[in-house]
Design a protein around this motif. Structure first.
Motif, PDB file in Angstrom:
ATOM      1  N   LEU A  88     -10.654  17.083  18.916  1.00  0.00           N
ATOM      2  CA  LEU A  88     -11.025  18.142  17.859  1.00  0.00           C
ATOM      3  C   LEU A  88     -12.942  17.920  18.145  1.00  0.00           C
ATOM      4  O   LEU A  88     -13.363  18.798  18.006  1.00  0.00           O
ATOM      5  CB  LEU A  88     -10.911  17.510  16.548  1.00  0.00           C
ATOM      6  CG  LEU A  88     -11.194  18.664  15.635  1.00  0.00           C
ATOM      7  CD1 LEU A  88     -10.921  20.059  15.722  1.00  0.00           C
ATOM      8  CD2 LEU A  88     -10.762  18.168  14.044  1.00  0.00           C
TER       9      LEU A  88
ATOM     10  N   SER B  43     -14.076  19.776  21.045  1.00  0.00           N
ATOM     11  CA  SER B  43     -13.691  21.531  20.767  1.00  0.00           C
ATOM     12  C   SER B  43     -14.527  22.070  19.865  1.00  0.00           C
ATOM     13  O   SER B  43     -14.914  23.152  20.057  1.00  0.00           O
ATOM     14  CB  SER B  43     -12.257  21.603  20.559  1.00  0.00           C
ATOM     15  OG  SER B  43     -11.759  21.105  19.127  1.00  0.00           O
ATOM     16  N   LEU B  44     -15.031  21.468  18.868  1.00  0.00           N
ATOM     17  CA  LEU B  44     -15.962  21.830  17.892  1.00  0.00           C
ATOM     18  C   LEU B  44     -17.315  21.722  18.362  1.00  0.00           C
ATOM     19  O   LEU B  44     -18.479  22.399  17.760  1.00  0.00           O
ATOM     20  CB  LEU B  44     -15.864  21.010  16.592  1.00  0.00           C
ATOM     21  CG  LEU B  44     -14.657  21.372  15.611  1.00  0.00           C
ATOM     22  CD1 LEU B  44     -14.695  20.383  14.551  1.00  0.00           C
ATOM     23  CD2 LEU B  44     -14.371  22.694  15.473  1.00  0.00           C
TER      24      LEU B  44
ATOM     25  N   TYR C 166     -10.191  26.495   4.669  1.00  0.00           N
ATOM     26  CA  TYR C 166      -9.705  25.699   5.993  1.00  0.00           C
ATOM     27  C   TYR C 166      -8.292  25.160   5.930  1.00  0.00           C
ATOM     28  O   TYR C 166      -7.968  24.680   4.732  1.00  0.00           O
ATOM     29  CB  TYR C 166     -10.678  24.617   6.495  1.00  0.00           C
ATOM     30  CG  TYR C 166     -12.270  24.875   6.478  1.00  0.00           C
ATOM     31  CD1 TYR C 166     -12.843  25.337   7.691  1.00  0.00           C
ATOM     32  CD2 TYR C 166     -12.904  25.005   5.285  1.00  0.00           C
ATOM     33  CE1 TYR C 166     -14.008  25.608   7.903  1.00  0.00           C
ATOM     34  CE2 TYR C 166     -14.332  25.119   5.309  1.00  0.00           C
ATOM     35  CZ  TYR C 166     -14.803  25.597   6.783  1.00  0.00           C
ATOM     36  OH  TYR C 166     -16.301  25.915   6.939  1.00  0.00           O
ATOM     37  N   SER C 167      -7.755  25.184   7.051  1.00  0.00           N
ATOM     38  CA  SER C 167      -6.371  24.517   7.261  1.00  0.00           C
ATOM     39  C   SER C 167      -6.869  23.103   7.762  1.00  0.00           C
ATOM     40  O   SER C 167      -7.534  23.337   8.780  1.00  0.00           O
ATOM     41  CB  SER C 167      -5.345  25.258   7.846  1.00  0.00           C
ATOM     42  OG  SER C 167      -4.237  24.488   8.232  1.00  0.00           O
TER      43      SER C 167
ATOM     44  N   THR D 185      -5.483  19.292   9.124  1.00  0.00           N
ATOM     45  CA  THR D 185      -4.382  18.556   9.738  1.00  0.00           C
ATOM     46  C   THR D 185      -5.077  16.842   9.873  1.00  0.00           C
ATOM     47  O   THR D 185      -5.841  16.925  10.521  1.00  0.00           O
ATOM     48  CB  THR D 185      -3.718  19.105  10.791  1.00  0.00           C
ATOM     49  OG1 THR D 185      -3.290  20.103  10.518  1.00  0.00           O
ATOM     50  CG2 THR D 185      -2.518  18.099  11.220  1.00  0.00           C
TER      51      THR D 185
ATOM     52  N   ALA E 267      -7.205  18.662  13.332  1.00  0.00           N
ATOM     53  CA  ALA E 267      -7.438  20.009  13.230  1.00  0.00           C
ATOM     54  C   ALA E 267      -8.265  20.684  11.996  1.00  0.00           C
ATOM     55  O   ALA E 267      -7.964  19.982  11.103  1.00  0.00           O
ATOM     56  CB  ALA E 267      -6.246  20.596  13.481  1.00  0.00           C
TER      57      ALA E 267
ATOM     58  N   THR F 193      -9.276  24.608  10.846  1.00  0.00           N
ATOM     59  CA  THR F 193      -9.026  25.900  11.217  1.00  0.00           C
ATOM     60  C   THR F 193      -9.594  26.675  10.084  1.00  0.00           C
ATOM     61  O   THR F 193      -9.080  26.391   8.846  1.00  0.00           O
ATOM     62  CB  THR F 193      -7.724  26.237  11.505  1.00  0.00           C
ATOM     63  OG1 THR F 193      -7.063  25.650  12.682  1.00  0.00           O
ATOM     64  CG2 THR F 193      -7.585  27.870  11.991  1.00  0.00           C
ATOM     65  N   LYS F 194     -10.663  27.535  10.272  1.00  0.00           N
ATOM     66  CA  LYS F 194     -10.911  28.354   9.102  1.00  0.00           C
ATOM     67  C   LYS F 194     -10.325  29.522   8.969  1.00  0.00           C
ATOM     68  O   LYS F 194      -9.993  30.283   9.903  1.00  0.00           O
ATOM     69  CB  LYS F 194     -12.840  28.935   9.417  1.00  0.00           C
ATOM     70  CG  LYS F 194     -13.176  29.553   8.265  1.00  0.00           C
ATOM     71  CD  LYS F 194     -14.609  29.839   8.398  1.00  0.00           C
ATOM     72  CE  LYS F 194     -15.138  30.583   9.570  1.00  0.00           C
ATOM     73  NZ  LYS F 194     -16.337  30.783   9.594  1.00  0.00           N
ATOM     74  N   THR F 195      -9.754  29.585   7.839  1.00  0.00           N
ATOM     75  CA  THR F 195      -8.787  30.613   7.533  1.00  0.00           C
ATOM     76  C   THR F 195      -9.346  31.884   6.877  1.00  0.00           C
ATOM     77  O   THR F 195      -8.584  33.110   6.708  1.00  0.00           O
ATOM     78  CB  THR F 195      -7.445  30.033   6.901  1.00  0.00           C
ATOM     79  OG1 THR F 195      -7.888  29.358   5.601  1.00  0.00           O
ATOM     80  CG2 THR F 195      -6.829  28.976   7.749  1.00  0.00           C
TER      81      THR F 195
END
Length: 204
Positions: free
Chosen positions: A105, A108-109, A182-183, A185, A193, A195-197
């Motif tokens: 992560l 990836s960010l 955000y979600s 994990t 993880a 994830t901006k929702t």
């Protein structure tokens, strides 16, 4: 260096009524609210069944592991969301996220390259009073107004985080408010993880 806002520590998992939630969002300090997924679903307008918890009693998911995960998510999202336009602070943010995010992560960010870009943009602003708007990141100071952590009552590694932030460019005295959801994990004592929702403009 800007004074860090005080954080309300989460000690237990308790239900909050709507009045308490409204009061916490109006506080200027960071408010950390922890509840089960059914309550966050209700607040976000998602139909769901009632929680299995009764009269504030702990459910099976509210374990020591959950408390540890909540603290991990809370501190990680504070570091991820808050950006102070100061080179040393940016480096500290980078190191904290490197230690709390999974390696995959973190890569990836692109936290490391983002930090380098922000520091270069900051130096350019200080020396030339110019901001390169063609960069992948914006030179904005991001101050957390409120941060809420919601635990999924069926999965202790799954969270919803809602962050209200104040954004300010060094080139302008104006500020704006943004609310991001955000979600998040966790896995193996790391945040694996983010994830901006959703993202909407907030009210000042």
């Amino acid at each position: 260096m800007k004074k860090e806002p005080k954080v309300q520590e989460v000690k237990t998992f308790v239900k909050q009524d709507k009045a308490a939630i409204k009061q916490s969002t109006e506080q200027s300090k960071i408010a950390i609210d922890t509840t089960n997924q059914s309550e966050v679903n209700q607040k976000l307008g998602i139909s769901t069944s009632e929680s299995s918890s009764d009269n504030g009693a702990e459910s099976a998911s509210e374990s020591t592991t959950d408390v540890s995960n909540v603290e991990l998510v809370k501190t990680t999202m504070q570091a991820y969301s808050a950006i102070d336009l100061n080179s040393k602070t940016l480096d500290s943010r980078n190191q904290k996220l490197k230690s709390q995010l999974s390696e995959q992560l973190y890569e990836s960010l692109k936290i490391d390259s983002e930090t380098t870009t922000l520091k270069k943009m900051l130096e350019n602003w200080k020396s030339k009073k110019e901001i390169d708007t063609n960069q992948s990141v914006q030179l904005l100071e991001q101050s957390i107004q409120s941060l809420k952590v919601y635990l999924n009552d069926t999965d202790s590694n799954d969270f919803v985080v809602v962050v209200t932030e104040q954004l300010k460019s060094p080139a302008s005295p104006n500020t704006s408010i943004i609310v991001r959801q955000y979600s998040v994990t966790t896995s193996n004592n790391k945040v694996s993880a983010i994830t901006k929702t959703s993202e909407v403009a907030g009210k000042k």
